[in-house]
Design a protein around this motif. Structure first.
Motif, PDB file in Angstrom:
ATOM      1  N   ASP A   1       0.644  -1.417   0.009  1.00  0.00           N
ATOM      2  CA  ASP A   1      -0.041  -0.057  -0.119  1.00  0.00           C
ATOM      3  C   ASP A   1       0.790   1.336   0.122  1.00  0.00           C
ATOM      4  O   ASP A   1       0.681   2.225  -0.795  1.00  0.00           O
ATOM      5  CB  ASP A   1      -0.910  -0.075   1.264  1.00  0.00           C
ATOM      6  CG  ASP A   1      -2.071  -1.068   1.198  1.00  0.00           C
ATOM      7  OD1 ASP A   1      -2.012  -1.367  -0.048  1.00  0.00           O
ATOM      8  OD2 ASP A   1      -2.880  -1.220   1.968  1.00  0.00           O
ATOM      9  N   ASP A   2       1.850   1.105   0.666  1.00  0.00           N
ATOM     10  CA  ASP A   2       2.693   2.540   0.793  1.00  0.00           C
ATOM     11  C   ASP A   2       3.450   2.677  -0.326  1.00  0.00           C
ATOM     12  O   ASP A   2       3.637   3.845  -1.002  1.00  0.00           O
ATOM     13  CB  ASP A   2       3.876   2.222   1.996  1.00  0.00           C
ATOM     14  CG  ASP A   2       3.311   2.464   3.383  1.00  0.00           C
ATOM     15  OD1 ASP A   2       2.138   3.041   3.396  1.00  0.00           O
ATOM     16  OD2 ASP A   2       3.827   1.656   4.188  1.00  0.00           O
TER      17      ASP A   2
ATOM     18  N   ARG B   1      -5.833   2.160   3.988  1.00  0.00           N
ATOM     19  CA  ARG B   1      -4.693   2.089   4.804  1.00  0.00           C
ATOM     20  C   ARG B   1      -5.283   2.677   6.129  1.00  0.00           C
ATOM     21  O   ARG B   1      -5.195   1.978   7.136  1.00  0.00           O
ATOM     22  CB  ARG B   1      -3.362   2.766   4.265  1.00  0.00           C
ATOM     23  CG  ARG B   1      -2.249   2.914   5.415  1.00  0.00           C
ATOM     24  CD  ARG B   1      -1.071   3.638   5.102  1.00  0.00           C
ATOM     25  NE  ARG B   1      -1.192   4.908   4.995  1.00  0.00           N
ATOM     26  CZ  ARG B   1      -0.316   5.792   4.369  1.00  0.00           C
ATOM     27  NH1 ARG B   1       0.652   5.255   4.151  1.00  0.00           N
ATOM     28  NH2 ARG B   1      -0.557   6.910   4.432  1.00  0.00           N
TER      29      ARG B   1
END
Length: 76
Positions: free
Chosen positions: A4-5, A55
């Motif tokens: 996700d990052d 997130r």
């Protein structure tokens, strides 16, 4: 760094690149470059928003679980 990052970072760069292309297209008065830049920027922002919300939900769930565990420790 998790997936996700990495996607969020890539989406940010994509949005910045699209915005820069839009400005260049506007400055050169080439319509298709400007519109392509705007489109790329919007796609980057959309992807960024999707993964940020994902997130945030995951972090909220983790926080809720930690708070529940702390409450259970205090009660016992």
């Amino acid at each position: 760094m998790n997936l996700d990052d990495a996607v969020i970072a890539g989406a940010n760069r994509t949005a910045e690149t699209g915005a820069a292309a839009g400005v260049v297209g506007w400055a050169m008065q080439v319509n298709w470059i400007g519109w392509a830049g705007v489109f790329v920027a919007l796609v980057g922002v959309g992807v960024n928003l999707y993964y940020q919300r994902r997130r945030d939900r995951r972090e909220q769930a983790e926080s809720d679980e930690r708070m529940q565990a702390l409450r259970e420790r205090v009660r016992s």
